[in-house]
Write an enzyme that holds these catalytic residues in place. Sequence first.
Site, PDB file in Angstrom:
ATOM      1  N   GLY A 111     -22.853 -41.912   6.689  1.00  0.00           N
ATOM      2  CA  GLY A 111     -22.758 -42.149   8.124  1.00  0.00           C
ATOM      3  C   GLY A 111     -21.847 -43.317   8.471  1.00  0.00           C
ATOM      4  N   ASN A 112     -22.149 -43.969   9.592  1.00  0.00           N
ATOM      5  CA  ASN A 112     -21.270 -45.029  10.100  1.00  0.00           C
ATOM      6  C   ASN A 112     -21.075 -46.209   9.151  1.00  0.00           C
ATOM      7  OD1 ASN A 112     -20.291 -44.265  12.750  1.00  0.00           O
ATOM      8  ND2 ASN A 112     -22.435 -44.102  13.301  1.00  0.00           N
ATOM      9  N   ILE A 135     -27.911 -36.960  10.513  1.00  0.00           N
ATOM     10  CA  ILE A 135     -28.688 -36.126  11.445  1.00  0.00           C
ATOM     11  C   ILE A 135     -28.481 -36.647  12.870  1.00  0.00           C
ATOM     12  CG2 ILE A 135     -30.406 -35.541   9.704  1.00  0.00           C
ATOM     13  CD1 ILE A 135     -32.342 -37.464  11.252  1.00  0.00           C
ATOM     14  N   ASP A 136     -28.022 -37.893  13.013  1.00  0.00           N
ATOM     15  CA  ASP A 136     -27.892 -38.499  14.345  1.00  0.00           C
ATOM     16  C   ASP A 136     -26.672 -38.006  15.131  1.00  0.00           C
ATOM     17  OD1 ASP A 136     -30.124 -39.964  13.770  1.00  0.00           O
ATOM     18  OD2 ASP A 136     -29.066 -41.812  13.260  1.00  0.00           O
ATOM     19  N   ARG A 171     -52.805 -31.162  27.753  1.00  0.00           N
ATOM     20  CA  ARG A 171     -52.456 -32.567  27.495  1.00  0.00           C
ATOM     21  C   ARG A 171     -50.985 -32.869  27.770  1.00  0.00           C
ATOM     22  NH1 ARG A 171     -55.674 -32.759  21.729  1.00  0.00           N
ATOM     23  NH2 ARG A 171     -57.574 -33.695  22.524  1.00  0.00           N
ATOM     24  N   GLY A 179     -33.432 -41.123  15.913  1.00  0.00           N
ATOM     25  CA  GLY A 179     -32.227 -41.566  16.615  1.00  0.00           C
ATOM     26  C   GLY A 179     -32.483 -42.901  17.285  1.00  0.00           C
ATOM     27  N   HIS A 180     -32.138 -43.997  16.577  1.00  0.00           N
ATOM     28  CA  HIS A 180     -32.360 -45.327  17.134  1.00  0.00           C
ATOM     29  C   HIS A 180     -31.268 -45.705  18.134  1.00  0.00           C
ATOM     30  CE1 HIS A 180     -35.866 -47.134  15.505  1.00  0.00           C
ATOM     31  NE2 HIS A 180     -35.593 -46.705  14.292  1.00  0.00           N
ATOM     32  N   GLU A 231     -36.239 -42.305  19.257  1.00  0.00           N
ATOM     33  CA  GLU A 231     -36.756 -43.567  18.673  1.00  0.00           C
ATOM     34  C   GLU A 231     -36.224 -44.798  19.404  1.00  0.00           C
ATOM     35  OE1 GLU A 231     -37.060 -43.146  13.867  1.00  0.00           O
ATOM     36  OE2 GLU A 231     -35.084 -42.956  14.766  1.00  0.00           O
ATOM     37  N   ARG A 284     -35.418 -34.926   8.350  1.00  0.00           N
ATOM     38  CA  ARG A 284     -34.312 -35.017   7.394  1.00  0.00           C
ATOM     39  C   ARG A 284     -34.580 -34.181   6.145  1.00  0.00           C
ATOM     40  NH1 ARG A 284     -33.272 -41.252   7.234  1.00  0.00           N
ATOM     41  NH2 ARG A 284     -33.839 -40.968   5.076  1.00  0.00           N
TER      42      ARG A 284
END
Length: 357
Positions: A111-112, A135-136, A171, A179-180, A231, A284
């Site tokens: 990733g990054n 996955i982000d 409910r 995904g932060h 997230e 993941r």
Amino acid sequence: MKRFGFLTSGGDCQSLNATMRGVAKALYENYEEVEMYGFLEGYKGLIYGNYKKLTPSDFSGILNAGGTILGTSRVPFKQIDEPTEDGLNKVESMKKNYKKMKLDCLVVLGGNGTQKTANRLRQEGLNVIHLPKTIDNDIWGTDITFGFHSAVDVATRAIDNIHTTATSHGRVFIVEVMGHKVGWMTLYAGIASGADVVLLPEIPYDIKEVAKAIKKRKKAGKRFSIIAVAEGAISKEDAKLSKKELKKKQKENTYPSVAYKIADDLAAMENVEVRVAVPGHTQRGGDPSPYDRIVATRLGVEAANLIIKEKYGYMVGFKGNDIVPVPLEEAAGKLKGVDPKCDMIKEAKLLGISFGD
Ligand code: F6P
């Protein structure tokens, strides 16, 4: 004789193996004499010279196998110039091992953060190709990253399952999607599963607006509501804080994650029974979806194509349905978030989905 190294770095995803298989198969097709090496546990393997020789059989039967045959780890880019615990200079060790093994190119899947280190190695004179994994889906310069669609499938199925139990019990359910920093997964899984409220890091929410959306559904006779929350979702109030203030507040926060905080706030405002579900790392795990296998295979083969042309220093990306090489120096350090003004958000709002804004 050509020699290539592979490594998978950062959080894993379902289609790392499928991508490596794409690269390797295309390279084996092209070269009569080729050796491949896999560094174990990401950059750690390259730093310590910990690798295994790979043969065609290693790439066989892995198209649909999740995880990574090489293992992975996180070696944060911001610590790249700090020595390892046992005093090794990370960058120099990686260069030394690359040269000792007489590699023609290092294929890096990550990733990054992984990309930033790949760019650093390029600057240091190594031949590098980067394949955008996460996955982000937050890598700048590519419309899709491999792993994204498999993870969206898992998150969507999780919300689908919550739908039936939420309906039975009448409910409100809050499902926390990974995904932060960005909300791509939450946006896609939220729309695909028919969530009623979708909360993303890119669109700070007002809890009163979320409560309003739930009230509106109750008034319309709906027994349940589903909130898909990323997230990294953030309230309007918190979005106004400085980085330092926010960090301090988060430290004092006793909730395990944002979904629990929203659940408490909502329950205090509305007469509803609220539950939280966190699919977590299941997103993941498991095997890659057929679509993700195509994405992974195409990216992998095009990485091989660049190697064959000796065009190094690129990430292989998607623009629409086309594959494009993106210079690492251009992409490294940039994040691709959801544009709050994009058509997808507008369409979701027209559908009646609330973003809490
Ligand atoms: O790889 C991306 C990601 O899955 C994020 O979506 C998530 O926030 C994070 O990694 C989890 O990291 P870890 O596996 O280190 O807990």
